[in-house]
Design an enzyme around this catalytic site. Structure first.
Site, PDB file in Angstrom:
ATOM      1  N   LYS A  25     -25.855 -22.411 -21.117  1.00  0.00           N
ATOM      2  CA  LYS A  25     -26.302 -21.079 -20.745  1.00  0.00           C
ATOM      3  C   LYS A  25     -26.652 -21.062 -19.261  1.00  0.00           C
ATOM      4  O   LYS A  25     -27.320 -21.958 -18.760  1.00  0.00           O
ATOM      5  CB  LYS A  25     -27.544 -20.672 -21.554  1.00  0.00           C
ATOM      6  CG  LYS A  25     -27.274 -20.432 -23.031  1.00  0.00           C
ATOM      7  CD  LYS A  25     -28.541 -19.989 -23.732  1.00  0.00           C
ATOM      8  CE  LYS A  25     -28.283 -19.708 -25.205  1.00  0.00           C
ATOM      9  NZ  LYS A  25     -29.530 -19.282 -25.913  1.00  0.00           N
ATOM     10  N   GLY A  38      -9.024   0.634  -6.040  1.00  0.00           N
ATOM     11  CA  GLY A  38      -8.636   0.817  -4.653  1.00  0.00           C
ATOM     12  C   GLY A  38      -9.058   2.120  -4.015  1.00  0.00           C
ATOM     13  O   GLY A  38      -9.809   2.156  -3.027  1.00  0.00           O
ATOM     14  N   GLY A  39      -8.582   3.240  -4.557  1.00  0.00           N
ATOM     15  CA  GLY A  39      -8.888   4.531  -3.957  1.00  0.00           C
ATOM     16  C   GLY A  39     -10.361   4.876  -4.011  1.00  0.00           C
ATOM     17  O   GLY A  39     -10.906   5.487  -3.079  1.00  0.00           O
ATOM     18  N   ILE A  40     -11.027   4.510  -5.094  1.00  0.00           N
ATOM     19  CA  ILE A  40     -12.465   4.764  -5.206  1.00  0.00           C
ATOM     20  C   ILE A  40     -13.218   4.009  -4.126  1.00  0.00           C
ATOM     21  O   ILE A  40     -14.139   4.547  -3.493  1.00  0.00           O
ATOM     22  CB  ILE A  40     -12.971   4.383  -6.613  1.00  0.00           C
ATOM     23  CG1 ILE A  40     -12.524   5.430  -7.629  1.00  0.00           C
ATOM     24  CG2 ILE A  40     -14.495   4.248  -6.623  1.00  0.00           C
ATOM     25  CD1 ILE A  40     -12.894   5.104  -9.057  1.00  0.00           C
ATOM     26  N   LYS A 183       0.294  -0.893   5.059  1.00  0.00           N
ATOM     27  CA  LYS A 183      -0.626  -1.986   5.410  1.00  0.00           C
ATOM     28  C   LYS A 183      -0.306  -3.226   4.559  1.00  0.00           C
ATOM     29  O   LYS A 183      -1.097  -3.642   3.713  1.00  0.00           O
ATOM     30  CB  LYS A 183      -2.078  -1.558   5.193  1.00  0.00           C
ATOM     31  CG  LYS A 183      -3.099  -2.548   5.768  1.00  0.00           C
ATOM     32  CD  LYS A 183      -4.504  -2.239   5.302  1.00  0.00           C
ATOM     33  CE  LYS A 183      -4.752  -2.608   3.864  1.00  0.00           C
ATOM     34  NZ  LYS A 183      -4.753  -4.070   3.604  1.00  0.00           N
ATOM     35  N   GLU A 188       3.685  -9.360   1.351  1.00  0.00           N
ATOM     36  CA  GLU A 188       4.237  -8.027   1.087  1.00  0.00           C
ATOM     37  C   GLU A 188       5.240  -7.616   2.158  1.00  0.00           C
ATOM     38  O   GLU A 188       6.258  -6.984   1.871  1.00  0.00           O
ATOM     39  CB  GLU A 188       3.096  -7.014   0.988  1.00  0.00           C
ATOM     40  CG  GLU A 188       2.229  -7.220  -0.254  1.00  0.00           C
ATOM     41  CD  GLU A 188       0.879  -6.542  -0.150  1.00  0.00           C
ATOM     42  OE1 GLU A 188       0.142  -6.555  -1.150  1.00  0.00           O
ATOM     43  OE2 GLU A 188       0.534  -6.014   0.929  1.00  0.00           O
ATOM     44  N   SER A 222      -1.711  -7.177   7.748  1.00  0.00           N
ATOM     45  CA  SER A 222      -2.906  -8.002   7.592  1.00  0.00           C
ATOM     46  C   SER A 222      -2.496  -9.471   7.671  1.00  0.00           C
ATOM     47  O   SER A 222      -1.652  -9.920   6.902  1.00  0.00           O
ATOM     48  CB  SER A 222      -3.576  -7.720   6.241  1.00  0.00           C
ATOM     49  OG  SER A 222      -4.027  -6.387   6.180  1.00  0.00           O
ATOM     50  N   SER A 248     -18.385 -12.130   0.291  1.00  0.00           N
ATOM     51  CA  SER A 248     -17.503 -11.583  -0.737  1.00  0.00           C
ATOM     52  C   SER A 248     -16.336 -10.875  -0.067  1.00  0.00           C
ATOM     53  O   SER A 248     -16.512 -10.186   0.937  1.00  0.00           O
ATOM     54  CB  SER A 248     -18.256 -10.600  -1.637  1.00  0.00           C
ATOM     55  OG  SER A 248     -17.360  -9.906  -2.490  1.00  0.00           O
ATOM     56  N   ASP A 254      -9.778  -2.357   1.198  1.00  0.00           N
ATOM     57  CA  ASP A 254     -10.029  -0.923   1.049  1.00  0.00           C
ATOM     58  C   ASP A 254     -10.928  -0.405   2.168  1.00  0.00           C
ATOM     59  O   ASP A 254     -10.757   0.721   2.653  1.00  0.00           O
ATOM     60  CB  ASP A 254     -10.679  -0.642  -0.308  1.00  0.00           C
ATOM     61  CG  ASP A 254      -9.778  -1.038  -1.466  1.00  0.00           C
ATOM     62  OD1 ASP A 254      -8.562  -0.820  -1.364  1.00  0.00           O
ATOM     63  OD2 ASP A 254     -10.295  -1.573  -2.462  1.00  0.00           O
TER      64      ASP A 254
END
Length: 308
Positions: A25, A38-40, A183, A188, A222, A248, A254
């Protein structure tokens, strides 16, 4: 007004414990619950900067109710498209002894093409024409990979600048439809350029290729610790990332998008756009869990970057 779209939102839950030990524990700190996706995250960051914005989200079940409650408490204006099933949730756990972060991402419910149409209908029904549309984050199971391309096409038809921040096939299809700003990270960008891998000296050429093909008007690549490379038809600029103590990385990308969109909304130069975006993204890494950035940190880092 900037409009964000989050089709696969989540209830983000974050906590910390001294050390992860199997079969034992582990006493954790109080759970922090926030609206995520993402958008939020972009909307939350824009609100911290004082930029008017509205979010289109999907919402369902008990988690959806909690998601909307979090948005209301954060003062985010939103339009919720109802779905069957529960909105997904994510868990972020920080091991304080090592400063290692563990991110548990749970799948969302499978959604139908009807939900895709409902989101686009919601987009078209908004009376105040947005200055910019930002679609960010993963697509839920069941969505066609071309959904973001439909958002991009809608933006083009209505003369609205569009930023798409996603990955994989949805990113490729959205780029083919054409957006204002892309971006990508290095992986990517390789996919967008149709290559397996890009060396450092090939990044600029690959970004210029996207511009030449009409995929976008601005590319911001990026590049991790190296910062970010902005490329336009007539110029390019590499901006280094400030060195800070990282706690973090949740929401850093975002936050960067929000910072860039904020500068664009103010009609600032593209050079200031990328500097402020990097400042916001870096400032987000200084905060624990899913807290995004402190505007004071962002402006301090922005001032430093302007002097470089």
């Amino acid at each position: 007004m900037i409009l964000t779209i989050t089709v696969n939102p989540a209830v983000d839950k974050s906590t910390s414990t001294e050390k992860l030990v199997a079969e034992k524990k582990m006493r954790c700190t109080e759970m922090v619950v926030e609206a995520g996706g993402g958008g939020i995250n972009v909307s939350k960051a824009l609100s911290r900067l004082g930029a008017p914005n509205k979010a289109i989200i999907t919402s369902g079940g008990i988690n959806g109710m909690q998601l909307e409650k979090c948005l209301q408490e954060a003062g985010i204006q939103y339009f919720a498209v109802p779905i069957h099933g529960d909105t997904r949730e994510n868990v972020v756990l920080l091991e304080t002894s090592s400063n290692s972060q563990y991110r548990l991402v749970l799948p969302g419910p499978t959604l139908s093409a009807k939900v895709e149409d409902a989101i686009l209908d919601a987009l078209a029904s908004i009376q105040e024409k947005p200055e910019m549309i930002i679609a960010s984050g993963s697509l839920p199971p069941g969505f066609a990979p071309g959904f973001y391309a439909r958002v991009a096409s809608y933006s083009q038809r209505n003369g609205i600048r569009c930023i798409i921040d996603c990955s994989g096939e949805p990113l490729l299809l959205a780029a083919r439809a054409g957006v204002y700003l892309l971006k990508p990270n290095l992986n990517e960008l390789s996919q967008l350029a149709g290559r397996d891998h890009l060396e450092t000296d090939q990044v600029l050429g690959a970004a210029k290729q996207l511009l030449h093909e009409g995929r976008c008007e601005v590319v911001v690549v990026s590049m991790g610790p190296q910062g970010a490379l902005m490329v336009t038809p007539g110029s390019h600029l590499l901006v280094p990332a400030p060195t800070v103590k990282k706690i973090s990385t949740v929401g850093a990308g975002d936050s960067m998008v929000a910072g860039m969109a904020y500068q664009l909304m103010k009609n600032e130069s593209l050079e200031n756009m990328i500097r402020f975006g990097i400042a916001c993204g870096t400032a987000a890494t200084m905060q624990p869990g899913t807290k995004l950035f402190d505007p004071a940190d962002a402006y301090r880092l922005y001032g430093w970057l302007q002097q470089q």
